[in-house]
Design a protein around this motif. Structure first.
Motif, mmCIF file in Angstrom:
data_model
loop_
_atom_site.group_PDB
_atom_site.id
_atom_site.type_symbol
_atom_site.label_atom_id
_atom_site.label_comp_id
_atom_site.label_asym_id
_atom_site.label_seq_id
_atom_site.Cartn_x
_atom_site.Cartn_y
_atom_site.Cartn_z
ATOM 1 N N THR A 140 0.457 -1.341 -0.133
ATOM 2 C CA THR A 140 -0.219 -0.312 -0.395
ATOM 3 C C THR A 140 0.553 1.241 -0.101
ATOM 4 N N SER A 141 0.858 1.666 -0.667
ATOM 5 C CA SER A 141 1.728 3.286 -1.094
ATOM 6 C C SER A 141 0.823 4.700 -1.151
ATOM 7 N N ARG A 142 1.731 5.208 -0.737
ATOM 8 C CA ARG A 142 0.735 6.841 -0.725
ATOM 9 C C ARG A 142 1.859 8.148 -1.477
ATOM 10 N N THR A 143 1.455 8.647 -2.353
ATOM 11 C CA THR A 143 2.879 9.605 -2.945
ATOM 12 C C THR A 143 2.745 10.918 -1.996
ATOM 13 N N ARG A 144 3.198 11.216 -1.863
ATOM 14 C CA ARG A 144 3.829 13.174 -1.226
ATOM 15 C C ARG A 144 3.768 13.779 -1.695
ATOM 16 N N ARG A 145 2.583 15.042 -2.289
ATOM 17 C CA ARG A 145 3.581 16.156 -3.549
ATOM 18 C C ARG A 145 3.590 17.579 -2.493
ATOM 19 N N ASP A 146 4.293 18.298 -3.110
ATOM 20 C CA ASP A 146 4.116 19.435 -3.163
ATOM 21 C C ASP A 146 2.891 20.120 -2.974
ATOM 22 N N PRO A 147 2.761 21.447 -2.012
ATOM 23 C CA PRO A 147 1.099 21.281 -1.758
ATOM 24 C C PRO A 147 1.159 22.601 -3.183
ATOM 25 N N ALA A 148 1.983 23.552 -3.538
ATOM 26 C CA ALA A 148 1.910 24.581 -4.211
ATOM 27 C C ALA A 148 2.107 23.838 -6.208
ATOM 28 N N SER A 149 2.664 23.214 -5.560
ATOM 29 C CA SER A 149 3.903 23.099 -7.850
ATOM 30 C C SER A 149 2.747 21.541 -7.811
ATOM 31 N N GLY A 150 2.716 20.411 -6.642
ATOM 32 C CA GLY A 150 1.991 19.025 -7.556
ATOM 33 C C GLY A 150 3.445 18.249 -7.676
ATOM 34 N N GLU A 151 4.370 18.880 -7.604
ATOM 35 C CA GLU A 151 5.759 17.426 -7.691
ATOM 36 C C GLU A 151 5.805 16.578 -6.501
ATOM 37 N N LEU A 152 5.701 15.609 -7.295
ATOM 38 C CA LEU A 152 6.436 14.716 -6.931
ATOM 39 C C LEU A 152 7.320 14.144 -5.384
ATOM 40 N N LEU A 153 6.830 14.101 -3.928
ATOM 41 C CA LEU A 153 8.144 14.749 -2.962
ATOM 42 C C LEU A 153 8.928 13.188 -3.001
ATOM 43 N N ASP A 154 8.119 12.221 -2.394
ATOM 44 C CA ASP A 154 8.864 10.701 -2.214
ATOM 45 C C ASP A 154 7.228 10.016 -2.010
ATOM 46 N N ILE A 155 7.394 8.412 -1.539
ATOM 47 C CA ILE A 155 5.996 7.357 -1.808
ATOM 48 C C ILE A 155 6.914 7.146 -0.238
ATOM 49 N N LEU A 156 6.265 6.909 -0.025
ATOM 50 C CA LEU A 156 5.464 5.998 1.787
ATOM 51 C C LEU A 156 5.084 4.622 1.147
ATOM 52 N N CYS A 157 5.559 3.639 1.275
ATOM 53 C CA CYS A 157 4.639 2.181 0.918
ATOM 54 C C CYS A 157 4.734 1.401 1.979
ATOM 55 N N VAL A 158 4.136 0.224 2.821
ATOM 56 C CA VAL A 158 3.946 -0.624 3.303
ATOM 57 C C VAL A 158 3.430 -2.105 3.011
ATOM 58 N N SER A 159 4.836 -2.778 2.981
ATOM 59 C CA SER A 159 4.719 -4.169 2.318
ATOM 60 C C SER A 159 4.311 -5.024 3.332
ATOM 61 N N ARG A 160 3.675 -6.203 3.046
ATOM 62 C CA ARG A 160 3.570 -7.726 3.692
ATOM 63 C C ARG A 160 4.131 -8.911 2.902
ATOM 64 N N ASP A 161 4.845 -9.958 3.645
ATOM 65 C CA ASP A 161 4.241 -10.842 2.941
ATOM 66 C C ASP A 161 2.796 -11.828 2.881
ATOM 67 N N VAL A 162 2.438 -11.846 2.040
ATOM 68 C CA VAL A 162 1.439 -12.226 1.500
ATOM 69 C C VAL A 162 1.630 -13.738 0.222
ATOM 70 N N GLY A 163 2.850 -14.468 0.130
ATOM 71 C CA GLY A 163 2.752 -15.420 -0.156
ATOM 72 C C GLY A 163 2.104 -16.722 0.135
ATOM 73 N N ARG A 164 1.419 -16.848 1.887
ATOM 74 C CA ARG A 164 0.810 -18.160 2.474
ATOM 75 C C ARG A 164 -0.761 -17.320 1.560
ATOM 76 N N ARG A 165 -1.580 -16.677 1.970
ATOM 77 C CA ARG A 165 -2.689 -15.877 0.804
ATOM 78 C C ARG A 165 -2.382 -15.976 -0.436
ATOM 79 N N ILE A 166 -1.649 -15.568 -1.177
ATOM 80 C CA ILE A 166 -1.514 -16.073 -3.045
ATOM 81 C C ILE A 166 -1.540 -17.659 -3.271
ATOM 82 N N ARG A 167 -0.605 -18.686 -2.198
ATOM 83 C CA ARG A 167 -1.198 -19.695 -2.089
ATOM 84 C C ARG A 167 -1.645 -20.713 -2.191
ATOM 85 N N ALA A 168 -2.598 -20.534 -0.878
ATOM 86 C CA ALA A 168 -3.969 -20.746 -0.396
ATOM 87 C C ALA A 168 -4.702 -20.234 -1.660
#
Length: 538
Positions: A140-168
């Motif tokens: 799950t990612s969220r982009t952070r942008r400059d409020p004035a210009s809308g330029e992309l500053l960075d991307i914050l991500c939360v990642s989890r291992d879903v291999g067991r779920r995919i196999r199930a």
């Protein structure tokens, strides 16, 4: 004169009014309070920052921050457990370089309009670990942008291992395809008897639409099976988790017999009261069983006809005796009439003629019943009556050979569950085989029939001769079809006898050889439950 020294500092306080001095003191105090609040806020922010960093480093999910080109700017400690990388090893590495090529192409081909929503997007993909294997990630990612210009500053991500779920999920998908394509009728039912799933075979049988519909349990099973399901099956499933047995489903051309397995749903995410009903069409099996029963009945009938041929001399003797007696009494009656004796003198010969006619009719009915076609229908019966009938059929044969036939049944014996004609056929086959083994063997003087209770619900009937016996290596082969030691024999007697015994829920076996010689066959029969009526031979 006033001091006019140029370096002397002017006395500003003397120039301020008391009101101005009070205002300056108030502003100084306010400034000091504001500085104190700012310092407190700074300490709070530092505490919160440390807390959030601790949360990030303690999380089992990989928390990361990326530049606009995907380069890692930060990675949490979970990188060690999930990917095998130390967090500092990932700094400066482009995440796109670690994507599985197929998943990277799919990601880059997507338009941001597809997966962006208020700055958030989620994707599932394979990410390469340090040892080279790929881990299924859901990020799950969220982009952070400059409020004035809308330029992309960075991307914050939360990642989890879903291999067991995919196999199930893959396993569930494969299982779903198997269930959908199987020829068995599969139904899922909720606690309100609503069928919320039916596979293709069940939909075809019950003529249900692929999706939706309002099918219920009553639409799938005939009335009798529906009662059994409600009164017996579902309570058993609720208590024990599963049940299996035979039921009947509704079909376009009538009832369809099925072998059913009913199981309660269990495990995470399942609703209480939901069950699976797996039904296998057994029409072909029942038809084959019925055909086998008919073939067995035909073979047994042929064996009885052949046995009747072997007993022809005995049957002729059985019939000649009463016929001869009838002739004698009829001649006597005619002589009395010729002599002019009164009618009362004819009572005795006429009564004797009637008694012999009844005996003759009884013997003819017995022979006709023995050779008549019919299916095996076990029922409670008196064992001594069948033994006596079989002995009478073979008695003349034994008398002509000079071998004694002795029946010794230990009383009291319970009634047994058997078909009278079938059991008599087994016993006649055993008696004729025993007579054949004894015919020319020195010292073979008698054949014994015995019966005893061998268990609470079991009776064993044995036929023992004094012939040469049967070698141990032939103990089973003698029951094979067409196995015979006689040139004129078909070798079907013992094979048919064992089949008949099994059809009556019993068995037939050759007992181990003993030092006394001869062969002993044991027929095990099921005794009537809770019934110990004594049986006496007439």
């Amino acid at each position: 004169m006033p001091d006019s020294t140029p370096n002397s500092a002017p006395n500003t306080s003397a120039a301020l009014s008391p009101e101005e001095q009070a205002r300056l003191i108030e502003e100084h105090a306010a400034l000091a309070a504001r500085c104190e609040r700012l310092e407190e806020r700074h300490r709070t922010l530092e505490t919160e920052r440390a807390h959030y960093r601790w949360l990030a480093e303690s999380s089992t999910d990989l928390i990361s921050r990326h530049a606009r080109d995907g380069t890692f700017l930060y990675a949490s400690e979970a990188a060690r457990e999930l990917l095998g990388y130390a967090p500092e090893e990932l700094i400066g590495v482009s995440a796109y370089d670690l994507f599985h090529p197929t998943d990277l192409a799919a990601l880059l081909n997507k338009s941001p309009r597809i997966y962006y929503r208020d700055g958030f997007y989620q994707q599932t993909y394979r990410f390469r670990a340090k040892d080279g294997h790929y881990v299924w990630f859901e990020t799950t990612s969220r982009t952070r942008r400059d409020p004035a210009s809308g330029e992309l500053l960075d991307i914050l991500c939360v990642s989890r291992d879903v291999g067991r779920r995919i196999r199930a999920e893959a396993n569930r998908e494969r299982l779903a395809r198997v269930v959908e394509s199987t020829t068995e009728f599969v139904l899922f039912m909720d606690d309100d008897e609503r069928l919320f799933y039916a596979n293709q075979a069940a939909r075809h049988l019950l003529q249900l639409p692929r999706m939706g519909g309002a099918a219920r349990l009553a639409d799938a099973y005939v009335e009798e099976s529906l009662r059994d399901l409600r009164d017996i099956v579902l309570p058993a499933v609720a208590r024990y988790g599963s049940w299996s047995g035979e039921l009947a489903m509704r079909g376009p051309q009538g009832a369809v017999p099925v072998l059913s397995v009913v199981m309660a749903h269990s495990g995470p995410g399942t609703e209480p009261g939901h069950v699976s009903l797996l039904n296998r069409d057994i029409r072909l099996r029942q038809a084959a069983e019925e055909q086998a029963r008919q073939h067995q009945a035909q073979i047994a009938h042929a064996n009885r006809l052949a046995t009747t041929g072997e007993l022809a001399s005995n049957i002729a003797h059985e019939l000649n005796q009463p016929l001869g007696t009838i002739g004698n009494y009829a001649s006597g009656a005619l002589l009395k009439l010729d002599a002019g004796q009164p009618a009362e003198a004819l009572r005795l010969p006429l009564e004797q003629i009637q008694r012999q006619v009844e005996r003759l009719g009884e013997r003819l009915r017995h022979i006709r019943g023995f050779v008549r076609k019919g299916q095996i229908r076990p029922r409670p019966m008196v064992l001594a009556e069948v033994v006596d009938a079989a002995c009478r059929l073979c008695e003349w044969q034994y008398q002509q050979t000079g071998v004694d036939l002795e029946a010794a049944l230990k009383a009291p014996l319970p009634r047994v569950i058997a078909d009278p004609v079938g059991l008599e056929q087994v016993l006649v086959n055993l008696l004729l085989n025993a007579l054949e083994a004894s015919r020319d063997h020195p010292g073979a003087q008698r054949v014994e029939i015995k019966a005893r209770r061998s268990g609470r619900r079991e009776v064993v009937l044995t036929v023992a001769d004094q012939g040469p016996g049967i070698p141990a290596d032939q103990a089973e082969s003698i029951f094979a079809p067409f196995h015979s030691n006689r040139d004129e024999g078909l070798g079907m007697g013992l094979a048919i006898s064992r089949t008949l015994m099994e059809a009556m829920s019993g068995n037939l076996r050759l007992l181990p050889h003993t030092g006394s010689g001869g062969a002993t066959f044991a027929a095990t029969l099921l005794a009537e439950p809770d019934h110990t009526a004594a049986m006496k031979r007439p």
